[in-house]
Enzyme design. Structure first.
Site, PDB file in Angstrom:
ATOM      1  CB  THR A 138      -0.927   0.006   1.228  1.00 45.01           C
ATOM      2  OG1 THR A 138      -0.123  -0.187   2.407  1.00 45.01           O
ATOM      3  CG2 THR A 138      -1.969  -1.077   1.155  1.00 45.01           C
ATOM      4  CB  THR A 176       0.019  -0.584   6.653  1.00 49.28           C
ATOM      5  OG1 THR A 176       0.872  -1.488   7.371  1.00 49.28           O
ATOM      6  CG2 THR A 176      -0.218   0.664   7.479  1.00 49.28           C
ATOM      7  CG  PHE A 225       2.704  -4.642  15.230  1.00 50.61           C
ATOM      8  CD1 PHE A 225       2.434  -3.291  15.059  1.00 50.61           C
ATOM      9  CD2 PHE A 225       1.665  -5.496  15.592  1.00 50.61           C
ATOM     10  CE1 PHE A 225       1.146  -2.801  15.257  1.00 50.61           C
ATOM     11  CE2 PHE A 225       0.387  -5.010  15.796  1.00 50.61           C
ATOM     12  CZ  PHE A 225       0.121  -3.650  15.635  1.00 50.61           C
ATOM     13  NE  ARG A 257      11.791  -5.753  15.714  1.00 49.02           N
ATOM     14  CZ  ARG A 257      12.640  -6.271  16.591  1.00 49.02           C
ATOM     15  NH1 ARG A 257      13.585  -5.528  17.117  1.00 49.02           N
ATOM     16  NH2 ARG A 257      12.577  -7.539  16.944  1.00 49.02           N
ATOM     17  CD  GLU A 258      12.310  -4.052   5.302  1.00 46.83           C
ATOM     18  OE1 GLU A 258      13.417  -4.255   4.789  1.00 46.83           O
ATOM     19  OE2 GLU A 258      11.487  -3.247   4.854  1.00 46.83           O
ATOM     20  CG  LEU A 291      15.500   7.097  23.189  1.00 52.01           C
ATOM     21  CD1 LEU A 291      15.771   7.178  24.693  1.00 52.01           C
ATOM     22  CD2 LEU A 291      14.747   8.348  22.740  1.00 52.01           C
ATOM     23  CB  CYS A 313       7.219   0.592   7.488  1.00 55.02           C
ATOM     24  SG  CYS A 313       7.355  -1.081   6.847  1.00 55.02           S
ATOM     25  CE  LYS A 373       3.891   1.310   3.500  1.00 53.81           C
ATOM     26  NZ  LYS A 373       2.682   0.993   4.245  1.00 53.81           N
TER      27      LYS A 373
HETATM   28  C1  UGA Z   1       8.993  -0.554  11.201  1.00 53.48           C
HETATM   29  C2  UGA Z   1       8.469  -0.821  12.620  1.00 53.48           C
HETATM   30  O1  UGA Z   1       9.549  -0.739  13.558  1.00 53.48           O
HETATM   31  C3  UGA Z   1       7.821  -2.217  12.687  1.00 53.48           C
HETATM   32  O2  UGA Z   1       7.278  -2.412  13.981  1.00 53.48           O
HETATM   33  C4  UGA Z   1       6.701  -2.271  11.646  1.00 53.48           C
HETATM   34  O3  UGA Z   1       6.050  -3.506  11.658  1.00 53.48           O
HETATM   35  C5  UGA Z   1       7.307  -2.032  10.285  1.00 53.48           C
HETATM   36  O4  UGA Z   1       7.924  -0.738  10.257  1.00 53.48           O
HETATM   37  C6  UGA Z   1       6.195  -2.105   9.282  1.00 53.48           C
HETATM   38  O5  UGA Z   1       5.367  -1.200   9.255  1.00 53.48           O
HETATM   39  O6  UGA Z   1       6.062  -3.116   8.584  1.00 53.48           O
HETATM   40  P1  UGA Z   1      11.181  -1.249   9.847  1.00 53.48           P
HETATM   41  O7  UGA Z   1      10.658  -0.450   8.700  1.00 53.48           O
HETATM   42  O8  UGA Z   1      11.728  -2.610   9.582  1.00 53.48           O
HETATM   43  O9  UGA Z   1      10.050  -1.475  10.953  1.00 53.48           O
HETATM   44  O10 UGA Z   1      12.314  -0.352  10.481  1.00 53.48           O
HETATM   45  P2  UGA Z   1      12.691   0.116  11.958  1.00 53.48           P
HETATM   46  O11 UGA Z   1      13.477  -0.916  12.652  1.00 53.48           O
HETATM   47  O12 UGA Z   1      11.502   0.666  12.639  1.00 53.48           O
HETATM   48  O13 UGA Z   1      13.671   1.337  11.600  1.00 53.48           O
HETATM   49  C7  UGA Z   1      13.151   2.494  10.943  1.00 53.48           C
HETATM   50  C8  UGA Z   1      14.228   3.521  10.727  1.00 53.48           C
HETATM   51  O14 UGA Z   1      14.596   4.147  11.951  1.00 53.48           O
HETATM   52  C9  UGA Z   1      15.516   3.008  10.124  1.00 53.48           C
HETATM   53  O15 UGA Z   1      15.942   3.887   9.112  1.00 53.48           O
HETATM   54  C10 UGA Z   1      16.462   2.976  11.305  1.00 53.48           C
HETATM   55  O16 UGA Z   1      17.811   3.093  10.935  1.00 53.48           O
HETATM   56  C11 UGA Z   1      15.988   4.182  12.076  1.00 53.48           C
HETATM   57  N1  UGA Z   1      16.348   4.142  13.515  1.00 53.48           N
HETATM   58  C12 UGA Z   1      15.807   3.199  14.329  1.00 53.48           C
HETATM   59  C13 UGA Z   1      17.208   5.104  14.031  1.00 53.48           C
HETATM   60  O17 UGA Z   1      17.710   5.994  13.297  1.00 53.48           O
HETATM   61  N2  UGA Z   1      17.484   5.074  15.367  1.00 53.48           N
HETATM   62  C14 UGA Z   1      16.962   4.144  16.202  1.00 53.48           C
HETATM   63  O18 UGA Z   1      17.243   4.199  17.429  1.00 53.48           O
HETATM   64  C15 UGA Z   1      16.107   3.179  15.667  1.00 53.48           C
END
Ligand code: UGA
Length: 416
Positions: free
Chosen positions: A87, A121, A144, A146-147, A239, A249, A252
């Site tokens: 989506t 989503t 939910f 996480r990749e 943090l 995700c 978007k």
């Molecule tokens: C995210 C959510 O965390 C999942 O719970 C959700 O299911 C998923 O989207 C989804 O909608 O399918 P994801 O896209 O795999 O998961 O990525 P995240 O682990 O959330 O990281 C997102 C971004 O934040 C990345 O660019 C990461 O590098 C950044 N990040 C994360 C930081 O810069 N600092 C942090 O402390 C944590």
């Protein structure tokens, strides 16, 4: 054992299909991409997702997991059909539901006693409109995952959220003893998903701005966030400052929720601010690099990391690529290395950090791969024209790199 259909074999659909097969269900997983289906029948998994290939192999071997092209066999004769289609962001920022509608066009194939589960989503209210066009109960059951942790998150979830009729029957499929199951309305479940991702995005933008402030006032963002995190109400997760949040995700979903709020006549400035703060991050990284290296025209810059986060080969909405684009526009000569990525359009990608560093004016750390914290610093420094590291993730060990002769510029802290 239930007969489950999964529509879509992306990282969410494939994880859903393989994990349900692992839990003993009979699963048919459909995708529109012939090449992808053929590869999956040979257990070739394109996404870098720990444990997923093994589950696909096991599912194929036991016969509990089958891959088909076209939706017919995943819709007809199934007890539950999970919609796991993309989506993406549409023209006005709202979620583009055309893939969902395409599947609904074949909704007449659903068995009358089946349940249609929306895992994609989708904006609040979508399940209700879907229920108007199909003759089976429609349940919202957001993921939910996480990749890079998708299998673990599926098999050991922190919560299962289900909304709508037949919600309990859907949650029982997960066989997750002791896991909180939240049964709510469909619109409530749809909102939980957006609300969670958007909250994380707001948290990250807050921290990235905080890091900028720390640089200006001479504080160390890690000291500040470590102390903040000890407050249970805040927590230590999410943090860590970085070059901005990306992936398939968060960017978007923040746009989609903002669009949904606008449509509902609700002013949600916090979300808009989180997005614009994030859009600003790559510019901040480039400005920092320019401060140390000088004019970037013709300067060889080694990019360490291209994926949007460690543990994945996903380049979608990666802040590293946004930084690379800005640097290229300034005429920088880019060489990139990422342990998970072999090629990226328009970029020279090499096979090691050492190869990337050769002749470079600066190393720019963009993705938090643990191996970037343990490189051979003296050898890298030797190969560079002027050893400088700009570390957007505060990953490299300051003492060691300084000892090896590097000038280090971190994020949200005083430089050594
Ligand atoms: C995210 C959510 O965390 C999942 O719970 C959700 O299911 C998923 O989207 C989804 O909608 O399918 P994801 O896209 O795999 O998961 O990525 P995240 O682990 O959330 O990281 C997102 C971004 O934040 C990345 O660019 C990461 O590098 C950044 N990040 C994360 C930081 O810069 N600092 C942090 O402390 C944590």
């Amino acid at each position: 054992m239930a007969r489950i259909g999964v529509i879509g074999a992306g990282y969410v659909g494939l994880t859903t299909a393989a994990c349900f097969a692992e839990l003993g269900h009979d699963v048919v997983c459909a995708d529109v991409d012939e090449g992808r289906v053929r590869a999956l029948r040979r257990a070739e998994v394109a996404v870098l997702e720990p444990g997923l290939t093994a589950l696909v192999e096991r599912g194929l071997a036991t016969g509990r997991l089958r891959f088909v092209r076209g939706n017919r066999d995943a819709l007809a004769g199934r007890d539950f059909v999970f919609l796991c289609v993309p989506t993406p962001t549409g023209g006005d920022g709202a979620a583009d539901l055309s893939a969902v509608h395409a599947v609904l066009g074949e909704g007449h194939l659903l068995s009358p006693d089946s349940v249609l589960v929306l895992k994609s989503t989708v904006p609040p209210g979508t399940a209700d409109t879907v229920a108007d066009v199909v003759d089976v109960p429609v349940v919202s059951n957001p993921e939910f995952l996480r990749e890079g942790h998708a299998v673990e998150d599926f098999l050991r979830p922190q919560r299962i959220v289900v909304g709508g009729p037949a919600a309990r029957r859907v949650s029982a499929l997960y066989r997750a003893e002791g896991v909180p199951v939240v049964v709510t309305s469909t619109v409530g479940a749809e909102l939980v998903k957006y609300a969670s991702n958007c909250f994380l995005a707001v948290k990250l933008s807050y921290v990235n701005s905080l890091a900028e402030l720390c640089e200006q006032v001479g504080a160390d963002v890690e000291d500040v966030t470590a102390a903040m995190g000890l407050d249970d109400r805040i927590g230590t997760a999410f943090l860590a400052p970085g070059p901005g949040w990306g992936g398939s995700c968060l960017p978007k979903d923040t746009r989609a929720l903002l669009a949904a709020a606008e449509r509902a006549g609700v002013d949600f400035p916090l979300l808009g601010a989180a997005i614009s703060t994030n859009d600003h991050q790559p510019h901040r990284v480039v400005a920092k690099l320019r401060d140390v290296v000088g004019p970037l025209e013709g300067a060889r810059i080694a990019l360490l990391g291209l994926a949007f986060k460690a543990g994945t080969n996903d380049l979608r909405d990666s802040p590293a690529l946004a930084v690379a684009d800005l640097l290229a526009a300034e005429g920088a000569d880019l060489v990139a290395y990422d342990p998970g990525v072999l090629a990226a359009a328009g970029l020279r990608v090499v096979e090691s950090a050492q190869d990337a560093a050769r002749g470079a004016r600066a190393l720019l750390v963009l993705t938090e791969w643990p191996e970037f914290a343990e490189l051979d610093w003296p050898s890298l420094a030797q190969d560079m024209s002027d050893p400088v590291i700009v570390d957007t993730r505060n990953l490299v060990p300051p003492d060691k790199v300084v000892e090896a002769g590097f000038r280090l510029v971190g994020t949200g802290r005083r430089n050594p």
